[in-house]
Design a protein around this motif. Structure first.
Motif, PDB file in Angstrom:
ATOM      1  N   ASN A   1       0.800  -1.224   0.000  1.00 27.98           N
ATOM      2  CA  ASN A   1       0.000   0.000   0.000  1.00 27.98           C
ATOM      3  C   ASN A   1       0.833   1.275   0.000  1.00 27.98           C
ATOM      4  O   ASN A   1       0.294   2.352   0.252  1.00 27.98           O
ATOM      5  CB  ASN A   1      -0.931   0.007   1.216  1.00 27.98           C
ATOM      6  CG  ASN A   1      -1.954  -1.119   1.152  1.00 27.98           C
ATOM      7  OD1 ASN A   1      -2.504  -1.399   0.094  1.00 27.98           O
ATOM      8  ND2 ASN A   1      -2.174  -1.779   2.279  1.00 27.98           N
TER       9      ASN A   1
ATOM     10  N   GLY B   1      -0.417   3.350  -3.074  1.00 26.25           N
ATOM     11  CA  GLY B   1      -1.866   3.481  -3.033  1.00 26.25           C
ATOM     12  C   GLY B   1      -2.347   4.328  -1.865  1.00 26.25           C
ATOM     13  O   GLY B   1      -3.260   5.149  -2.018  1.00 26.25           O
ATOM     14  N   SER B   2      -1.726   4.148  -0.699  1.00 26.09           N
ATOM     15  CA  SER B   2      -2.144   4.925   0.466  1.00 26.09           C
ATOM     16  C   SER B   2      -1.816   6.394   0.291  1.00 26.09           C
ATOM     17  O   SER B   2      -2.590   7.271   0.692  1.00 26.09           O
ATOM     18  CB  SER B   2      -1.475   4.380   1.735  1.00 26.09           C
ATOM     19  OG  SER B   2      -0.060   4.492   1.649  1.00 26.09           O
TER      20      SER B   2
ATOM     21  N   SER C   1      -1.715   8.008  -2.559  1.00 28.40           N
ATOM     22  CA  SER C   1      -2.668   8.554  -3.531  1.00 28.40           C
ATOM     23  C   SER C   1      -4.039   8.782  -2.911  1.00 28.40           C
ATOM     24  O   SER C   1      -4.744   9.729  -3.268  1.00 28.40           O
ATOM     25  CB  SER C   1      -2.786   7.607  -4.733  1.00 28.40           C
ATOM     26  OG  SER C   1      -1.551   7.502  -5.418  1.00 28.40           O
ATOM     27  N   LEU C   2      -4.428   7.907  -1.980  1.00 22.53           N
ATOM     28  CA  LEU C   2      -5.714   8.083  -1.315  1.00 22.53           C
ATOM     29  C   LEU C   2      -5.725   9.315  -0.414  1.00 22.53           C
ATOM     30  O   LEU C   2      -6.736  10.010  -0.301  1.00 22.53           O
ATOM     31  CB  LEU C   2      -6.053   6.838  -0.485  1.00 22.53           C
ATOM     32  CG  LEU C   2      -6.551   5.620  -1.267  1.00 22.53           C
ATOM     33  CD1 LEU C   2      -6.694   4.430  -0.339  1.00 22.53           C
ATOM     34  CD2 LEU C   2      -7.878   5.930  -1.959  1.00 22.53           C
TER      35      LEU C   2
ATOM     36  N   ARG D   1      -5.479  13.604  -2.887  1.00 25.51           N
ATOM     37  CA  ARG D   1      -6.313  13.568  -4.083  1.00 25.51           C
ATOM     38  C   ARG D   1      -6.477  14.975  -4.654  1.00 25.51           C
ATOM     39  O   ARG D   1      -6.788  15.919  -3.920  1.00 25.51           O
ATOM     40  CB  ARG D   1      -7.681  12.973  -3.774  1.00 25.51           C
ATOM     41  CG  ARG D   1      -7.622  11.520  -3.300  1.00 25.51           C
ATOM     42  CD  ARG D   1      -9.007  10.948  -3.096  1.00 25.51           C
ATOM     43  NE  ARG D   1      -9.725  10.820  -4.369  1.00 25.51           N
ATOM     44  CZ  ARG D   1      -9.637   9.767  -5.168  1.00 25.51           C
ATOM     45  NH1 ARG D   1      -8.859   8.756  -4.831  1.00 25.51           N
ATOM     46  NH2 ARG D   1     -10.322   9.715  -6.290  1.00 25.51           N
TER      47      ARG D   1
ATOM     48  N   ALA E   1      -7.211  10.999  -9.902  1.00 25.84           N
ATOM     49  CA  ALA E   1      -6.233  10.618  -8.889  1.00 25.84           C
ATOM     50  C   ALA E   1      -4.936  10.150  -9.543  1.00 25.84           C
ATOM     51  O   ALA E   1      -4.912   9.794 -10.726  1.00 25.84           O
ATOM     52  CB  ALA E   1      -6.804   9.513  -8.010  1.00 25.84           C
TER      53      ALA E   1
ATOM     54  N   SER F   1      -2.287   7.557 -10.389  1.00 26.27           N
ATOM     55  CA  SER F   1      -2.191   6.104 -10.525  1.00 26.27           C
ATOM     56  C   SER F   1      -0.929   5.779 -11.305  1.00 26.27           C
ATOM     57  O   SER F   1      -0.772   6.218 -12.444  1.00 26.27           O
ATOM     58  CB  SER F   1      -3.414   5.552 -11.262  1.00 26.27           C
ATOM     59  OG  SER F   1      -3.163   4.256 -11.760  1.00 26.27           O
TER      60      SER F   1
END
Length: 264
Positions: free
Chosen positions: A234, A237-238, A240-241, A244, A251, A253
């Motif tokens: 993560n 991914g974390s 990017s979350l 934002r 977002a 990616s």
């Protein structure tokens, strides 16, 4: 594993020759024919079009000085480098099609060589990652450039390593400043920290930014330099979350950034 090809398809493979074929074609033709024969029954493509794409790849690989071997031609990084070389000559949708076809051929060839049952004949799945449009990528870069402190550095690192070098998430996470080098003063920026058959050169639009990020990172990681673990599931991914962009800007990616690098 012996592959049985119907007489009509076999004849098409045997007589195929590209238009204005260079003298080199006679040397790579047997390998192109053998790959087509081994895979045509397992991929959803007409044999003439399959031969066209395989032939283009083989001739490009030969001109690039790569080993004359289908296993080399069909490596991920070679396929990516090949489709990038075609980006200025054919439409973006065709670039994506070439890559999808060659990946399917690689998978089918692996099945054939291992003697396993060929995969069922089906339409190729759409890429799970759609490239960003030019406007979306410009919006992301503008947003990243106006973030505060380390957030700005991390956002630009993701964008630069993804869209500028086409790295996978694991490669992005592992990249250190010392991995990005110039062979000579004023020369292009190369990533020496990942294995590629073809040298990994930063796209011109990201060269200066990546050079600055690399100099700042030194021996540390370019993205999230304070961490002690090279990679975790993560890690990206974390981030990017938690970060934002506002409005309609998509977002961040890494998968989409890499897809953008392939077709841009």
């Amino acid at each position: 594993m012996a592959v049985v090809v119907d007489p009509d398809t076999s004849a098409k493979i045997a007589r195929y020759r590209p238009r204005q074929a260079p003298p080199l074609w006679d040397e790579v033709a047997p390998l192109v024919s053998s790959v087509a024969a081994a895979t045509v029954s397992s991929v959803p493509y007409e044999v003439e079009r399959l031969l066209h794409v395989l032939g283009r790849l083989a001739l490009w690989a030969e001109s690039a000085g790569l080993e004359r071997d289908p296993d080399t031609w069909l490596r991920n990084e070679v396929i990516d480098a090949f489709v990038l070389s075609r980006a200025g000559d054919i439409e973006t949708s065709s670039v994506r099609t070439y890559r999808t076809w060659l990946l399917r051929v690689r998978d089918a060839l692996a099945f054939s060589e291992r003697g396993e049952a060929a995969p069922s004949r089906m339409h190729a799945e759409a890429s799970p990652h759609q490239p960003y449009t030019a406007a979306e990528l410009a919006g992301l870069r503008h947003w990243a450039d106006h973030l505060p402190g380390q957030q700005r550095t991390d956002a630009l690192a993701l964008l630069g390593l993804g869209a500028g070098l086409g790295l996978t998430p694991r490669e992005v996470a592992a990249s250190r400043g010392v991995d990005l080098r110039r062979p000579r003063q004023g020369g292009p920026l190369l990533h020496k920290g990942v294995k590629r058959v073809v040298p990994l050169v930063a796209r011109a639009g990201w060269d200066a930014l990546l050079g600055e990020l690399a100099e700042r990172a030194g021996s540390g990681y370019v993205f999230r330099p304070g961490r002690t673990v090279e990679y975790s599931k993560n890690l990206i991914g974390s981030w990017s979350l938690m970060h934002r962009p506002p409005g309609n800007t998509p977002a961040v990616s890494v998968g989409r950034l890499r897809a953008t690098w392939i077709v841009e």
